[in-house]
Design a protein around this motif. Structure first.
Motif, short mmCIF file in Angstrom:
data_model
loop_
_atom_site.label_atom_id
_atom_site.label_comp_id
_atom_site.label_asym_id
_atom_site.label_seq_id
_atom_site.Cartn_x
_atom_site.Cartn_y
_atom_site.Cartn_z
N VAL A 141 0.84 -1.22 0.00
CA VAL A 141 0.00 0.00 0.00
C VAL A 141 0.87 1.26 0.00
N PRO A 142 1.83 1.42 0.95
CA PRO A 142 2.69 2.60 0.86
C PRO A 142 3.55 2.62 -0.40
N PHE A 143 3.90 1.43 -0.92
CA PHE A 143 4.66 1.40 -2.17
C PHE A 143 3.82 1.98 -3.31
N ALA A 144 2.54 1.60 -3.35
CA ALA A 144 1.65 2.14 -4.39
C ALA A 144 1.52 3.65 -4.26
N SER A 145 1.40 4.15 -3.02
CA SER A 145 1.32 5.59 -2.80
C SER A 145 2.58 6.29 -3.28
N SER A 146 3.72 5.65 -3.05
CA SER A 146 5.00 6.26 -3.44
C SER A 146 5.15 6.35 -4.95
N THR A 147 4.53 5.43 -5.70
CA THR A 147 4.65 5.50 -7.16
C THR A 147 4.02 6.77 -7.70
N LEU A 148 2.98 7.28 -7.04
CA LEU A 148 2.41 8.56 -7.45
C LEU A 148 3.45 9.66 -7.33
N PHE A 149 4.18 9.66 -6.22
CA PHE A 149 5.16 10.72 -5.97
C PHE A 149 6.43 10.52 -6.80
N VAL A 150 6.74 9.28 -7.15
CA VAL A 150 7.82 9.05 -8.10
C VAL A 150 7.43 9.66 -9.45
N GLY A 151 6.16 9.52 -9.81
CA GLY A 151 5.65 10.17 -11.02
C GLY A 151 5.78 11.68 -10.93
N TYR A 152 5.51 12.23 -9.74
CA TYR A 152 5.72 13.65 -9.51
C TYR A 152 7.16 14.05 -9.82
N LEU A 153 8.10 13.21 -9.36
CA LEU A 153 9.51 13.51 -9.56
C LEU A 153 9.85 13.56 -11.05
N PHE A 154 9.43 12.55 -11.80
CA PHE A 154 9.71 12.53 -13.24
C PHE A 154 9.00 13.68 -13.95
N GLY A 155 7.75 13.94 -13.56
CA GLY A 155 7.01 15.03 -14.19
C GLY A 155 7.64 16.38 -13.93
N SER A 156 8.17 16.57 -12.70
CA SER A 156 8.83 17.84 -12.36
C SER A 156 10.08 18.06 -13.22
N LEU A 157 10.80 16.96 -13.50
CA LEU A 157 12.05 17.07 -14.24
C LEU A 157 11.84 17.35 -15.72
N ILE A 158 10.74 16.81 -16.30
CA ILE A 158 10.57 16.93 -17.76
C ILE A 158 9.57 18.00 -18.18
N SER A 159 8.65 18.38 -17.29
CA SER A 159 7.59 19.30 -17.70
C SER A 159 8.12 20.65 -18.15
N GLY A 160 9.14 21.16 -17.44
CA GLY A 160 9.69 22.46 -17.82
C GLY A 160 10.31 22.44 -19.20
N HIS A 161 11.07 21.39 -19.50
CA HIS A 161 11.70 21.28 -20.82
C HIS A 161 10.65 21.13 -21.93
N VAL A 162 9.60 20.34 -21.65
CA VAL A 162 8.56 20.10 -22.66
C VAL A 162 7.78 21.38 -22.93
N SER A 163 7.42 22.10 -21.86
CA SER A 163 6.63 23.34 -22.06
C SER A 163 7.48 24.43 -22.70
N ASP A 164 8.79 24.43 -22.44
CA ASP A 164 9.66 25.41 -23.10
C ASP A 164 9.73 25.15 -24.61
N ARG A 165 9.59 23.89 -24.99
CA ARG A 165 9.71 23.56 -26.40
C ARG A 165 8.39 23.65 -27.16
N PHE A 166 7.31 23.13 -26.54
CA PHE A 166 6.04 23.03 -27.25
C PHE A 166 5.00 24.07 -26.83
N GLY A 167 5.26 24.80 -25.76
CA GLY A 167 4.32 25.83 -25.33
C GLY A 167 3.58 25.45 -24.06
N ARG A 168 3.26 26.48 -23.26
CA ARG A 168 2.59 26.24 -21.97
C ARG A 168 1.18 25.68 -22.16
N LYS A 169 0.43 26.28 -23.06
CA LYS A 169 -0.97 25.91 -23.24
C LYS A 169 -1.11 24.47 -23.71
N LYS A 170 -0.30 24.07 -24.69
CA LYS A 170 -0.38 22.70 -25.19
C LYS A 170 -0.09 21.69 -24.10
#
Length: 556
Positions: A141-170
C-alpha cells in the motif's frame, strides 16, 4: 523579456481579460485536488480477520478460532492469524468447549491460508480488499502511494523542458488528457503491479499539469493579478478539489467506479481550449511575435483599451539569454550552502504535509469527515499566509509555523486514548502549520535565488520535495508497528528544519536578486565565521601598530 511588462502596461493591471484568464486557469487546479489524494480512500485498510471456511464448527469454536493479540497496549482480535483449522475442527467434533476444556494459549496458530474477511461498514471494495494487501503484503500500500510521488519527480524534471519547447498551453491540455486517461486505465487495473504503473503516469501528468498551468498564469497575467494567482488562487482552487474529494468518495464506495467518475470530470475542461490563451512571453522567445501581438490585442479589446500600432520591439524577439544549469549552483560555495538548506526545508515540509494528508484514513472517527477537515484547514492557512507574507519576515514566519506543525505532532503521543477528539484537533493544527509552511517556502525560495538561477533552484527544491513525498507513505507505515512513531519522526524532522531555516537570508522588503553577485549570503554561523575571519585578518594587520603602542606606554 525585461521590456514585456513595459510594452503591455497599456492593458492595465485588471480587467475582463485578466479576470477571465485568472478564473479559468484556476479551475484547472481543481482536478489536481481530485486526483492527488484519492489513495486515502482506495488504499485504506478496513477491519479484517482470517476467513473461516464453513466446516460446521460449533458456535463456541467459531467465535474463539481467531486469537487475541496485544496492539498498542490493547487486546484485539488478530488480523493475520488463526488457530490451526484442522485442530479446531477435531476439537469441535469431539464437543470440547474452548476456554473450559481446552487452554487456547496452547493451540498452534497458522496464517490466513483461506484469505480474509473484510468489514464493509465503510468501503464496499478497494485495492486492499481486492488484492489482499494486508499482513505480509501490507507494504504494497505505501509502495503504491509512493509510485504517485515518483511520477511527480519525473514530471517535475521533464515538464519544464517540454513546455519550453512546445508551449505552456499545449502542455496544460495534453497533461489534462493524460491525467484523465491514466486514472481511467487505473480503474481497469487487473493487478497491483498494473495499478502502480498507472499511478506513476497519474503523478507525472498531474504535476506537469500543475507546473505548466502555474507558469502559464504567471506569464499571461498582469503583475497585480500574478501575485494573487501565485500566492492564493492556485492553492485555494486545489483545496476546492481536495475538499470535494471526500464527498464524492462518500457517495461512491467502490474504488473502480470512483476512479472512473473522477477521470470523467476532465470533460468539462475541453471548452477551455478556446478561452485560455498561450503565453505571449513564450511566443516571443520562439520568434512568433505576430502571434504574441494578436493575443495582446485581443486582451486589449476585451479590456476595452486601444492598443498601440506597434506593441513589441524588434530587439525583444531577437534577444538571447544565457542558460544556467545545476552545475552553476555547485560552483559557488554561497549558493551551495543556501541550496542545501532549502533542500532540507522542502523535504521536511513535504514529508509532514503529505504524511498528515495520507494519514487521515487512520484517524479515529469518520474517514470522509477527517479528510474534509484536513482539506478545510488549508483554506485559512493559505489566506493567512498571503496576508502575513506582505509584512512579516520570511525566516521568523516559516520557523514559527514549522515549530507549530512539528510541536503539536510531538504532543499527540501524550494524549490519552479516551481523548481522541483532542488528538484530532492537534493533528489538524499540525496540518495548518505544515500548509502555512508549504505556501511560504514557495515564495521564500523564489526570493532567495537570483533571476538567472531561479528556475534551476526551484527545480532542485521541487525534486527534493518529491523525495520527501515519496518517503511520506513509509513514515505513515511505521504506525503499523507503533502508533507514535510517525508523529515522533515527522515532528523531530520538522523542528530540526526550523533550526536550519534560521541560517537562510531574510528577503522581506528586498529587491529580487537578478545576478549571482546580488544574491545574499546565509546568516548566523556563516556570517559569524566570515566576521571572525575578517577580525583575525584585521588583527594581524594591526599587530605591528599594537606592539609600538605598548612599547610607547612602557617607555619611561
Amino acid at each position: 523579456m525585461s521590456d514585456y511588462d513595459e510594452d503591455t502596461a497599456f492593458l492595465g493591471q485588471t480587467g475582463p481579460f485578466f479576470w477571465t484568464t485568472f478564473f479559468l486557469l484556476n479551475t484547472v487546479f481543481v482536478s489536481t485536488g481530485f486526483n492527488g489524494l484519492y489513495m486515502v480512500f482506495i488504499g485504506a485498510t478496513p477491519n479484517h480477520h482470517c476467513l473461516i471456511p464453513d466446516f460446521n464448527l460449533t458456535e463456541e469454536w467459531t467465535n474463539a478460532i481467531i486469537p487475541f493479540t496485544l496492539v498498542n497496549g490493547e487486546e484485539v482480535k488478530s488480523q493475520c492469524s488463526r488457530y490451526s483449522l484442522d485442530v479446531v475442527r477435531n476439537m469441535s467434533a469431539e464437543g470440547l468447549i474452548p476456554g473450559r476444556d481446552v487452554n487456547l494459549t496452547d493451540l498452534v496458530q497458522e496464517g490466513c491460508l483461506d484469505g480474509w474477511n473484510y468489514s464493509k461498514d465503510i468501503y464496499q471494495s478497494n485495492i486492499v480488499t481486492e488484492w489482499d494487501l494486508v499482513c505480509d503484503d501490507q507494504w504494497k500500500v505505501p509502495f503504491a502511494s509512493s509510485t504517485l510521488f515518483v511520477g511527480y519527480l519525473f514530471g517535475s524534471l521533464i515538464s519544464g523542458h517540454v513546455s519550453d519547447r512546445f508551449g505552456r498551453k499545449k502542455v496544460v491540455f495534453i497533461s489534462l488528457v493524460a491525467q484523465s486517461v491514466a486514472v481511467m486505465l487505473q480503474s481497469f487495473s487487473h493487478s497491483w503491479q498494473m495499478f502502480c504503473v498507472m499511478f506513476l503516469f497519474v503523478g507525472a501528468s498531474q504535476i506537469s499539469l500543475y507546473i505548466s498551468a502555474f507558469v502559464l498564469g504567471t506569464e499571461v497575467l498582469s503583475k497585480t493579478m500574478r501575485i494573487l494567482f501565485t500566492t492564493l488562487g492556485a492553492f485555494l482552487f486545489y483545496c476546492i478539489g481536495y475538499m470535494t474529494l471526500p464527498w464524492i468518495a462518500y457517495g461512491i464506495r467502490e474504488w473502480r467506479t470512483l476512479l472512473a467518475v473522477l477521470s470523467s470530470t476532465a470533460v468539462v475542461y475541453i471548452p477551455l481550449w478556446w478561452f485560455i490563451p498561450e503565453s505571449p512571453r513564450w511566443l516571443i522567445t520562439q520568434g512568433r511575435v505576430e502571434e504574441a501581438e494578436a493575443i495582446v490585442r485581443e486582451a486589449a479589446r476585451k479590456n476595452k483599451i486601444e492598443a498601440p500600432a506597434v506593441i513589441f520591439k524588434e530587439s525583444e524577439a531577437s534577444a538571447q539569454f544565457k542558460k544556467y544549469t545545476m552545475l552553476d549552483i555547485l560552483k559557488s560555495k554561497k549558493i551551495r550552502s543556501i541550496t542545501l538548506m532549502c533542500l532540507i526545508l522542502w523535504m521536511a515540509i513535504n514529508i509532514g504535509y503529505f504524511g498528515l494528508s495520507l494519514n487521515t484514513s487512520n484517524l479515529s472517527g469518520n474517514p470522509f469527515m477527517n479528510c474534509f477537515l484536513s482539506a478545510t484547514t488549508e483554506v485559512p492557512a493559505y489566506v493567512v499566509s498571503t496576508v502575513l507574507l506582505k509584512k512579516c519576515p520570511r525566516r521568523a514566519l516559516l520557523s514559527s509555523f514549522l515549530v507549530i506543525g512539528g510541536g503539536v505532532l510531538l504532543l499527540i503521543q501524550f494524549i490519552p486514548e479516551d481523548l481522541q477528539y483532542v488528538a484530532l484537533a492537534l493533528e489538524m493544527t499540525g496540518k495548518f502549520g505544515f500548509t502555512m509552511a508549504f505556501s511560504i517556502v514557495y515564495i521564500y525560495t523564489a526570493e532567495v535565488y537570483p533571476t538567472v538561477l531561479r528556475n534551476v533552484g526551484m527545480g532542485m527544491c521541487s525534486s527534493a520535495a518529491r523525495i520527501g513525498s515519496i518517503t511520506a507513505p513509509y513514515v505513515i507505515y511505521l504506525g503499523s508497528y507503533n502508533k507514535a512513531l510517525p508523529y515522533i519522526l515527522m515532528g523531530s524532522l520538522t523542528i530540526a528544519s526550523s533550526v536550519v531555516n534560521i541560517f537562510l537570508p531574510e528577503t522581506l522588503n528586498r529587491d529580487l536578486p537578478e545576478t549571482v553577485e546580488q544574491m545574499q549570503e546565509c546568516q548566523g554561523l556563516c556570517n559569524g565565521m566570515k566576521k571572525r575571519k575578517y577580525l583575525e585578518d584585521e588583527g594581524r594587520k594591526n599587530l605591528p601598530i599594537q606592539r609600538e603602542v605598548r612599547q610607547d606606554l612602557q617607555a619611561p
